[in-house]
Write a protein that holds these residues in place. Structure first.
Motif, mmCIF file in Angstrom:
data_model
loop_
_atom_site.group_PDB
_atom_site.id
_atom_site.type_symbol
_atom_site.label_atom_id
_atom_site.label_comp_id
_atom_site.label_asym_id
_atom_site.label_seq_id
_atom_site.Cartn_x
_atom_site.Cartn_y
_atom_site.Cartn_z
ATOM 1 N N GLU A 94 0.831 -1.203 0.000
ATOM 2 C CA GLU A 94 0.000 0.000 0.000
ATOM 3 C C GLU A 94 0.872 1.262 0.000
ATOM 4 O OE1 GLU A 94 -3.405 2.232 2.709
ATOM 5 O OE2 GLU A 94 -2.723 0.233 3.281
ATOM 6 N N PHE A 95 1.895 1.277 0.844
ATOM 7 C CA PHE A 95 2.796 2.430 0.927
ATOM 8 C C PHE A 95 3.503 2.672 -0.400
ATOM 9 C CE2 PHE A 95 7.123 4.001 1.672
ATOM 10 C CZ PHE A 95 6.862 5.203 2.308
ATOM 11 N N SER A 96 4.098 1.614 -0.969
ATOM 12 C CA SER A 96 4.873 1.791 -2.195
ATOM 13 C C SER A 96 3.983 2.176 -3.375
ATOM 14 C CB SER A 96 5.711 0.548 -2.507
ATOM 15 O OG SER A 96 4.894 -0.573 -2.710
ATOM 16 N N THR A 97 2.768 1.670 -3.415
ATOM 17 C CA THR A 97 1.835 2.060 -4.475
ATOM 18 C C THR A 97 1.462 3.529 -4.341
ATOM 19 O OG1 THR A 97 0.945 -0.168 -4.674
ATOM 20 C CG2 THR A 97 -0.452 1.626 -5.461
ATOM 21 N N THR A 98 1.162 3.947 -3.128
ATOM 22 C CA THR A 98 0.759 5.334 -2.895
ATOM 23 C C THR A 98 1.897 6.301 -3.194
ATOM 24 O OG1 THR A 98 -0.824 4.641 -1.221
ATOM 25 C CG2 THR A 98 -0.151 6.947 -1.183
ATOM 26 N N VAL A 99 3.083 6.036 -2.657
ATOM 27 C CA VAL A 99 4.218 6.917 -2.889
ATOM 28 C C VAL A 99 4.627 6.875 -4.361
ATOM 29 C CG1 VAL A 99 6.656 7.330 -2.310
ATOM 30 C CG2 VAL A 99 4.994 6.824 -0.509
ATOM 31 N N GLY A 100 4.531 5.701 -4.973
ATOM 32 C CA GLY A 100 4.869 5.556 -6.386
ATOM 33 C C GLY A 100 4.008 6.417 -7.290
ATOM 34 N N GLN A 101 2.800 6.694 -6.868
ATOM 35 C CA GLN A 101 1.929 7.563 -7.669
ATOM 36 C C GLN A 101 2.510 8.962 -7.801
ATOM 37 O OE1 GLN A 101 -1.784 7.225 -5.534
ATOM 38 N NE2 GLN A 101 -2.448 5.486 -6.751
ATOM 39 N N PHE A 102 3.350 9.341 -6.859
ATOM 40 C CA PHE A 102 3.956 10.664 -6.896
ATOM 41 C C PHE A 102 5.390 10.650 -7.406
ATOM 42 C CE2 PHE A 102 0.513 10.942 -3.923
ATOM 43 C CZ PHE A 102 -0.075 12.160 -4.229
ATOM 44 N N LEU A 103 6.120 9.601 -7.120
ATOM 45 C CA LEU A 103 7.544 9.589 -7.437
ATOM 46 C C LEU A 103 7.900 8.864 -8.726
ATOM 47 C CD1 LEU A 103 9.094 9.017 -3.890
ATOM 48 C CD2 LEU A 103 8.620 11.169 -5.079
ATOM 49 N N ASP A 104 7.039 8.028 -9.234
ATOM 50 C CA ASP A 104 7.316 7.282 -10.461
ATOM 51 C C ASP A 104 7.153 8.226 -11.647
ATOM 52 O OD1 ASP A 104 7.578 5.543 -12.555
ATOM 53 O OD2 ASP A 104 5.932 4.230 -11.974
ATOM 54 N N PRO A 105 8.255 8.508 -12.376
ATOM 55 C CA PRO A 105 8.154 9.465 -13.473
ATOM 56 C C PRO A 105 7.218 9.014 -14.593
ATOM 57 C CG PRO A 105 10.321 8.442 -13.457
ATOM 58 C CD PRO A 105 9.596 7.964 -12.235
ATOM 59 N N GLY A 106 7.008 7.733 -14.738
ATOM 60 C CA GLY A 106 6.107 7.242 -15.772
ATOM 61 C C GLY A 106 4.645 7.249 -15.348
ATOM 62 N N ASN A 107 4.407 7.650 -14.108
ATOM 63 C CA ASN A 107 3.051 7.620 -13.574
ATOM 64 C C ASN A 107 2.821 8.900 -12.786
ATOM 65 O OD1 ASN A 107 0.562 6.743 -12.722
ATOM 66 N ND2 ASN A 107 1.367 5.496 -11.059
ATOM 67 N N PRO A 108 2.527 10.020 -13.477
ATOM 68 C CA PRO A 108 2.359 11.280 -12.754
ATOM 69 C C PRO A 108 1.179 11.208 -11.787
ATOM 70 C CG PRO A 108 1.685 11.518 -15.033
ATOM 71 C CD PRO A 108 2.256 10.137 -14.885
ATOM 72 N N PRO A 109 1.291 11.915 -10.671
ATOM 73 C CA PRO A 109 0.201 11.884 -9.690
ATOM 74 C C PRO A 109 -1.059 12.543 -10.230
ATOM 75 C CG PRO A 109 1.821 13.552 -9.095
ATOM 76 C CD PRO A 109 2.372 12.789 -10.277
ATOM 77 N N PRO A 110 -2.201 12.083 -9.766
ATOM 78 C CA PRO A 110 -3.447 12.718 -10.202
ATOM 79 C C PRO A 110 -3.506 14.160 -9.661
ATOM 80 C CG PRO A 110 -3.854 11.121 -8.457
ATOM 81 C CD PRO A 110 -2.405 11.025 -8.823
ATOM 82 N N VAL A 111 -4.052 15.022 -10.466
ATOM 83 C CA VAL A 111 -4.177 16.416 -10.064
ATOM 84 C C VAL A 111 -5.651 16.723 -9.864
ATOM 85 C CG1 VAL A 111 -3.739 18.796 -10.749
ATOM 86 C CG2 VAL A 111 -2.106 17.014 -11.357
ATOM 87 N N ALA A 112 -5.959 17.301 -8.715
ATOM 88 C CA ALA A 112 -7.350 17.650 -8.439
ATOM 89 C C ALA A 112 -7.743 18.882 -9.239
ATOM 90 C CB ALA A 112 -7.530 17.908 -6.942
ATOM 91 N N PRO A 113 -8.946 18.871 -9.781
ATOM 92 C CA PRO A 113 -9.377 20.052 -10.541
ATOM 93 C C PRO A 113 -9.531 21.250 -9.600
ATOM 94 C CG PRO A 113 -11.159 18.440 -10.357
ATOM 95 C CD PRO A 113 -9.932 17.831 -9.722
ATOM 96 N N VAL A 114 -9.216 22.426 -10.123
ATOM 97 C CA VAL A 114 -9.356 23.654 -9.324
ATOM 98 C C VAL A 114 -10.525 24.484 -9.755
ATOM 99 C CG1 VAL A 114 -7.041 23.945 -8.470
ATOM 100 C CG2 VAL A 114 -7.569 24.663 -10.790
#
Length: 114
Positions: A94-114
């Motif tokens: 769970e930790f590595s999946t969550t952190v990977g969403q932000f740190l994995d360059p091939g998987n940019p983190p989701p951005v919340a709409p503003v």
């Protein structure tokens, strides 16, 4: 790699090494070193207190033996330790999946709409 970098993960690493079978302290240190291609160079002052903590928690048992005239303490995983390791593995995924969403360059983190 420094022991501080492993904060929160050392117990899981020790349990995982002992899952393969009973080992004495120095063999545990060597297994961590070999399994990490030399990246985990952890001192005995880090490993032995963690093993004692795991033993007090009931996750590890130890026995003393004499080998070549030297006293050796051998550690083995208990059923409680196996359950703890399963929980640690689930938490790690769970930790590595969550952190990977932000740190994995091939998987940019989701951005919340503003």
């Amino acid at each position: 790699m420094k022991a501080q970098a492993l904060h929160g993960h050392l117990d899981a690493l020790l349990l995982a090494v002992l899952e393969q079978g009973a080992l004495h302290g120095y063999a545990i240190i060597e297994a961590l070193r070999a399994g990490s291609d030399g990246n985990l160079e952890l001192p005995t002052g880090t490993i032995y207190p963690a093993l004692r903590r795991l033993e007090r928690a009931g996750h590890v048992d130890s026995t003393w033996s004499t080998v070549n005239g030297r006293e050796r303490r051998t550690y083995q995983l208990t059923d409680s330790g196996r359950r703890a390791l399963a929980g640690e593995r689930a938490g790690w995924r769970e930790f590595s999946t969550t952190v990977g969403q932000f740190l994995d360059p091939g998987n940019p983190p989701p951005v919340a709409p503003v």
